[in-house]
Motif scaffolding. Structure first.
Motif, PDB file in Angstrom:
ATOM      1  N   ILE A 138      -2.528   3.190   4.533  1.00 48.83           N
ATOM      2  CA  ILE A 138      -2.367   2.481   3.084  1.00 48.83           C
ATOM      3  C   ILE A 138      -0.923   2.752   2.483  1.00 48.83           C
ATOM      4  CG2 ILE A 138      -2.842   2.701   0.689  1.00 48.83           C
ATOM      5  CD1 ILE A 138      -4.951   1.112   2.156  1.00 48.83           C
ATOM      6  N   ALA A 139      -0.236   3.996   2.815  1.00 44.60           N
ATOM      7  CA  ALA A 139       1.168   4.089   2.249  1.00 44.60           C
ATOM      8  C   ALA A 139       2.138   3.317   3.002  1.00 44.60           C
ATOM      9  CB  ALA A 139       1.480   5.563   2.483  1.00 44.60           C
ATOM     10  N   THR A 140       2.078   3.121   4.324  1.00 46.77           N
ATOM     11  CA  THR A 140       2.940   2.263   4.933  1.00 46.77           C
ATOM     12  C   THR A 140       2.644   0.886   4.550  1.00 46.77           C
ATOM     13  OG1 THR A 140       3.028   3.879   6.863  1.00 46.77           O
ATOM     14  CG2 THR A 140       3.649   1.696   7.373  1.00 46.77           C
ATOM     15  N   LEU A 141       1.579   0.460   4.620  1.00 44.08           N
ATOM     16  CA  LEU A 141       1.169  -0.781   4.183  1.00 44.08           C
ATOM     17  C   LEU A 141       1.973  -1.320   2.919  1.00 44.08           C
ATOM     18  CD1 LEU A 141      -2.669  -1.429   5.016  1.00 44.08           C
ATOM     19  CD2 LEU A 141      -0.568  -2.751   6.176  1.00 44.08           C
ATOM     20  N   ASN A 142       1.786  -0.625   1.954  1.00 44.05           N
ATOM     21  CA  ASN A 142       2.092  -1.163   0.447  1.00 44.05           C
ATOM     22  C   ASN A 142       3.437  -0.575   0.137  1.00 44.05           C
ATOM     23  OD1 ASN A 142      -0.537  -2.045  -0.259  1.00 44.05           O
ATOM     24  ND2 ASN A 142      -1.183   0.025  -0.680  1.00 44.05           N
ATOM     25  N   LEU A 143       4.037   0.276   1.090  1.00 42.13           N
ATOM     26  CA  LEU A 143       5.593   0.372   0.787  1.00 42.13           C
ATOM     27  C   LEU A 143       6.342  -0.775   1.129  1.00 42.13           C
ATOM     28  CD1 LEU A 143       6.415   4.114   2.212  1.00 42.13           C
ATOM     29  CD2 LEU A 143       6.430   3.047  -0.343  1.00 42.13           C
ATOM     30  N   SER A 144       5.742  -1.940   2.015  1.00 45.46           N
ATOM     31  CA  SER A 144       6.380  -3.138   2.432  1.00 45.46           C
ATOM     32  C   SER A 144       6.730  -4.051   1.343  1.00 45.46           C
ATOM     33  CB  SER A 144       5.460  -3.724   3.446  1.00 45.46           C
ATOM     34  OG  SER A 144       4.410  -4.212   2.956  1.00 45.46           O
ATOM     35  N   ILE A 145       5.629  -4.013   0.410  1.00 52.34           N
ATOM     36  CA  ILE A 145       6.223  -5.186  -0.890  1.00 52.34           C
ATOM     37  C   ILE A 145       7.058  -4.273  -1.805  1.00 52.34           C
ATOM     38  CG2 ILE A 145       4.149  -3.803  -2.247  1.00 52.34           C
ATOM     39  CD1 ILE A 145       5.650  -7.710  -2.044  1.00 52.34           C
ATOM     40  N   ILE A 146       7.271  -3.267  -1.752  1.00 48.44           N
ATOM     41  CA  ILE A 146       8.296  -2.641  -2.666  1.00 48.44           C
ATOM     42  C   ILE A 146       9.696  -2.700  -2.115  1.00 48.44           C
ATOM     43  CG2 ILE A 146       9.167  -0.340  -3.593  1.00 48.44           C
ATOM     44  CD1 ILE A 146       6.278  -1.295  -4.635  1.00 48.44           C
ATOM     45  N   ASP A 147       9.727  -2.745  -0.737  1.00 48.57           N
ATOM     46  CA  ASP A 147      11.051  -3.098  -0.114  1.00 48.57           C
ATOM     47  C   ASP A 147      11.559  -4.574  -0.179  1.00 48.57           C
ATOM     48  OD1 ASP A 147      11.109  -0.678   1.049  1.00 48.57           O
ATOM     49  OD2 ASP A 147      10.403  -0.768   2.616  1.00 48.57           O
ATOM     50  N   VAL A 148      10.421  -5.306  -0.189  1.00 46.99           N
ATOM     51  CA  VAL A 148      10.703  -6.819  -0.609  1.00 46.99           C
ATOM     52  C   VAL A 148      11.033  -7.320  -1.927  1.00 46.99           C
ATOM     53  CG1 VAL A 148       9.505  -9.096  -0.699  1.00 46.99           C
ATOM     54  CG2 VAL A 148       9.055  -7.662   1.262  1.00 46.99           C
ATOM     55  N   ILE A 149      10.454  -6.642  -2.898  1.00 48.19           N
ATOM     56  CA  ILE A 149      10.752  -6.573  -4.411  1.00 48.19           C
ATOM     57  C   ILE A 149      12.464  -6.054  -4.261  1.00 48.19           C
ATOM     58  CG2 ILE A 149      10.422  -5.944  -6.652  1.00 48.19           C
ATOM     59  CD1 ILE A 149       7.481  -6.301  -5.951  1.00 48.19           C
ATOM     60  N   ARG A 150      12.816  -4.868  -3.829  1.00 55.12           N
ATOM     61  CA  ARG A 150      13.839  -4.418  -4.049  1.00 55.12           C
ATOM     62  C   ARG A 150      15.123  -5.304  -3.524  1.00 55.12           C
ATOM     63  NH1 ARG A 150      13.007  -0.231  -1.657  1.00 55.12           N
ATOM     64  NH2 ARG A 150      12.242   0.985  -3.399  1.00 55.12           N
ATOM     65  N   GLU A 151      14.727  -5.888  -2.221  1.00 61.16           N
ATOM     66  CA  GLU A 151      15.691  -6.840  -1.744  1.00 61.16           C
ATOM     67  C   GLU A 151      16.182  -7.798  -2.807  1.00 61.16           C
ATOM     68  OE1 GLU A 151      16.613  -9.174   2.316  1.00 61.16           O
ATOM     69  OE2 GLU A 151      15.043  -7.789   2.350  1.00 61.16           O
ATOM     70  N   ILE A 152      15.058  -8.562  -3.206  1.00 64.15           N
ATOM     71  CA  ILE A 152      15.213  -9.716  -3.960  1.00 64.15           C
ATOM     72  C   ILE A 152      15.746  -9.483  -5.487  1.00 64.15           C
ATOM     73  CG2 ILE A 152      13.825 -11.354  -5.304  1.00 64.15           C
ATOM     74  CD1 ILE A 152      11.613 -11.252  -3.409  1.00 64.15           C
ATOM     75  N   TYR A 153      15.506  -8.294  -5.752  1.00 66.58           N
ATOM     76  CA  TYR A 153      16.001  -7.866  -7.109  1.00 66.58           C
ATOM     77  C   TYR A 153      17.384  -7.506  -6.971  1.00 66.58           C
ATOM     78  CZ  TYR A 153      17.249  -4.611 -10.978  1.00 66.58           C
ATOM     79  OH  TYR A 153      17.707  -4.021 -12.170  1.00 66.58           O
ATOM     80  N   GLU A 154      17.922  -6.624  -5.919  1.00 68.95           N
ATOM     81  CA  GLU A 154      19.120  -6.532  -5.746  1.00 68.95           C
ATOM     82  C   GLU A 154      20.081  -7.759  -5.674  1.00 68.95           C
ATOM     83  OE1 GLU A 154      19.300  -3.437  -2.763  1.00 68.95           O
ATOM     84  OE2 GLU A 154      18.533  -1.789  -4.108  1.00 68.95           O
TER      85      GLU A 154
END
Length: 220
Positions: A138-154
């Motif tokens: 679960i942790a690995t799965l859900n960290l992926s969306i945080i990375d995606v959002i961070r890249e878009i936001y930055e």
């Protein structure tokens, strides 16, 4: 005295076990999802799940260990599914503001179209997320969306489209909350206010409100 092996073994009477073991596993997960959504963890019965598949209770325990292991596997599969859909959006090919709006709209649609996902998350919260805590996926799965959002936001901050100082997790939580509530509280809102958030003439407005809220949070 000869030692007896008490570990569960597959039911080899079922020809599908050798012909398509992954298909058997998917069939079990699908039947289990329906049972857990309808009855919760405590009310679900493995006998009922076995009866709805071309397998046996013993086979289910062979694949998943016990009922809680099966329940955890169902949750993992449901989280994996939404993350797979997100990866297929190709957000990196879009300008940051369009990418974030597309993600917010997709998340809203996914929750509206998959109320079983919402219900399973609600059930897991009743159990204080103790099954998520024991999951290695679960942790690995859900960290992926945080990375995606961070890249878009930055990228949006660098382009002058978004205001600085926000956290990717906060953005994700806002998107999820707006999408989740529209499904999780639909029945109570309908009873209290006479307002059906999922009605065909209301849902598009709710969707646009969710997107607008996220974008206003991000912009200067």
């Amino acid at each position: 005295m000869e030692k007896t092996d008490t570990a569960p073994r597959p039911d080899r009477k079922s020809p599908s076990w050798t012909q398509d073991p992954e298909g058997v596993r998917r069939s079990i997960l699908e039947a289990a999802r329906i049972e857990f959504v309808e009855h919760g963890l405590s009310g679900a019965r493995v006998d009922e799940i076995a009866a709805k598949t071309a397998t046996s209770k013993r086979m289910i325990y062979y694949y998943f260990g016990d009922k809680e292991g099966l329940y955890r596997a169902v949750i993992e599969e449901m989280y994996d599914r939404i993350r797979r859909f997100e990866r297929g959006l190709d957000l990196g090919a879009l300008p940051p503001d369009e990418a974030m709006a597309k993600l917010a709209g997709f998340t809203f649609d996914y929750h509206a179209d998959n109320p079983d996902f919402v219900r399973m998350v609600m059930i897991e919260n009743i159990h204080h997320a103790r099954h998520l805590a024991t999951s290695t996926k679960i942790a690995t799965l859900n960290l992926s969306i945080i990375d995606v959002i961070r890249e878009i936001y930055e990228g949006g901050v660098a382009a002058g489209l978004f205001r600085p100082g926000l956290e990717a997790l906060d953005i994700h939580l806002t998107i999820s909350a707006l999408s989740f509530y529209n499904v999780s509280n639909r029945a109570s809102i309908r009873q209290v206010f006479g307002h059906d958030m999922g009605a065909p003439d209301i849902l598009p407005q709710r969707r646009q409100t969710a997107i607008d809220t996220v974008m206003r949070m991000l912009r200067h």
